[in-house]
Design an enzyme around this catalytic site. Structure first.
Site, PDB file in Angstrom:
ATOM      1  CB  SER A 232      65.764 -10.434  16.573  1.00  0.00           C
ATOM      2  OG  SER A 232      67.094  -9.989  16.599  1.00  0.00           O
TER       3      SER A 232
ATOM      4  CB  SER B 130      67.734  -9.980  20.018  1.00  0.00           C
ATOM      5  OG  SER B 130      66.657  -9.377  19.325  1.00  0.00           O
TER       6      SER B 130
ATOM      7  CE  LYS C  24      63.828  -8.944  21.508  1.00  0.00           C
ATOM      8  NZ  LYS C  24      64.095  -8.982  20.059  1.00  0.00           N
TER       9      LYS C  24
END
Length: 509
Positions: free
Chosen positions: A179, A155, A80
């Protein structure tokens, strides 16, 4: 390379792939380029990748010199955006963070490399990370690989899309309100959010720095539970404990993970705050039934005061300063979106927030509660908030122990919401964020698909508050026949192996 069967490489589950890489029956090079090719295709289709890590090719070529292959020898992994990789930006979707490459790898990435894994791409996130959509001004919107009109969740949305679409076999993201879990559930894959400090967060950017009320965690995402377990096994090693001595030196407990003892499982179908979609309710019911048929004991669990926990712990915990530091981050690069009202609120003085909250209370109680939870707190109020969260956690554990539970089965928001909806529906994080406030390990496993009957039943969806949020959520769920819906599997703090064992149980039903 004409002799390489790319499709057969991409179809191998991670445990098998890593075994073949380690015993030499597959070359790291062939595996690497199979995944690079597939990831490129997904980047074009879903816009999930922010950066290709060119040094991964050098690392892959040096693989052959490795004496002792690690657990993830030659496995390409995706990372990420907010997780530092040396020489690359961790932007959080902000223009002001461009061209500020990380000085060194985060601890998690260092350990992955030592285990032979090859981080090869960084993936998209929403601006600031405090959102469960996946869009920012730098890289734009990421789409759900299963249906392009849907959000991939966030996210860790780029991870969800890339792993869900088969362009990465193991990804790593972070979770402060769901997330890791939203993208996994929305894209039909598995994820584990461990206890906040089970894996090192050194070198990982946070949405709100230094915020301690709602605990963030870093964790793996993959197509199946066995792959998550392998990811955890690889990270929970001496290397990590040495690189970050604040992480408890608890190696992966194989005995707990491989146990076959029947479990005592708590469950609930709703949190009485966000009304579950028909598919969410059915997912829990069917899973409960199948678990009972498999010889486990299921016990109803009564959730208390979720609305209080969401407003007073989660919203207030993230925005204890009235949202001031959060707003400051967006200076000069505010996306035109549904965040407008939120920013206006965050900038308002306390007296105005209290006044508005009082006026709104009879008409829109949830809106009133959010305004109230967004006022700036004094230091002693912050301390008493932390104290209150601790008490809440101990009460929750006491209720759990009274029922003598091993684990818990809970709903997970789904199906994937339409693009643009998560930003309008921040209240729907209730099912996930509860376990960040409690700091319990929790994973998601997809268990069912939306049926036409579910779609029909959704027409009667009204919600518990019948406010604008409930009406909007009903719209956001619509038109999702065939989309996956997951459940959450929860365990007590530091019991990641038990959590994974329970997830494996649910997955095989």
């Amino acid at each position: 390379h004409p002799s390489v069967r790319v499709a057969s490489i991409l179809s191998l589950p991670l445990p098998e792939l890593s075994r073949k890489l380690r015993d030499g029956s597959l070359s790291p090079e062939h595996v690497f380029y199979a995944y690079v090719g597939k990831a490129l295709q997904l980047a074009i289709e879903t816009n999930c990748i922010t950066e290709y890590l060119e040094e991964s090719e050098t690392q892959m070529r040096k693989m052959k010199l490795t004496e002792k292959p690690g657990l993830l020898y030659g496995v390409p992994v995706s990372i990420k955006d907010s997780i530092d990789c040396q020489g690359h930006d961790s932007t959080l979707g902000f223009i002001k963070n461009l061209n500020k490459p990380a000085a060194e790898d985060s601890v998690v990435v260092q350990v992955l490399r030592r285990q032979g894994a090859i981080p090869f791409v960084k993936t998209n996130i929403p601006q600031s990370l405090i959102s469960y959509d996946c869009k920012n001004l730098l890289f734009g919107q990421t789409f759900n690989p299963l249906l392009y009109t849907r959000s991939p969740g966030g996210s860790s949305g780029g991870e969800g899309a890339l792993v869900g679409g088969g362009g990465s076999i193991l990804g790593f993201g972070t979770d402060v309100g769901g997330s890791l879990r939203f993208p996994a559930a929305f894209c039909g894959i598995c994820a584990l959010k461990p206890t906040g400090n089970r894996l090192s967060k050194r070198g990982i950017m946070a949405g709100v720095l230094g915020q301690k009320a709602v605990v963030a965690a870093v964790g793996p995402m993959a197509k199946d539970v066995e792959s998550l377990a392998l990811g955890m096994r690889a990270l929970l090693c001496e290397d990590m404990f040495n690189l970050d001595s604040t992480v408890p030196p608890l190696p992966f407990n194989e005995e707990v993970y491989s146990s076959t003892q029947p479990l005592r499982i708590g469950y609930y179908e709703t949190d009485f705050f966000t009304m579950p979609s028909p598919t969410m309710r059915r997912a829990v019911r069917e899973t409960k039934q199948l678990l009972e048929d498999a010889g486990h004991t299921l016990v109803p669990f009564e959730l208390m005061n979720v609305d209080y926990a969401i407003f007073n712990f989660c919203v207030r915990g993230l925005f204890t300063d009235g949202g001031a530091s959060f707003v400051k981050k967006f200076k000069g690069e505010l996306e035109k979106s549904s965040m407008g009202l939120f920013f206006w609120l965050a900038k308002s003085p306390n007296w105005l927030k209290i006044f508005l909250s009082w006026i709104a209370k009879p008409f829109v109680p949830r809106f009133s509660a959010i305004i109230r939870s967004m006022r700036a707190n004094t230091v002693d109020e912050v301390w008493s908030l932390h104290n209150e969260i601790e008490d809440f956690c101990h009460q929750f554990i006491a209720q759990w122990k009274k029922l003598n539970l091993d684990v818990m089965l809970c709903p997970m928001l789904g199906p994937a919401l339409g693009i643009g909806y998560p930003g309008k529906l921040s209240v729907a994080v209730s099912y996930t964020m509860l376990y960040n406030a409690l700091d319990f390990p929790v994973g998601v496993v997809p268990v069912t698909l939306v049926t036409d009957e579910d779609e029909e039943e959704l027409k009667g969806y009204q919600g518990y508050f019948r406010d604008w949020w409930d009406r909007t959520l009903a719209k956001a769920f619509r038109g999702s026949a065939g989309m996956p819906v997951a459940v959450q599997c929860v365990a007590l703090p530091w019991q990641e192996e038990l959590c994974l064992r329970f997830m494996k149980e649910v997955e095989t039903l």
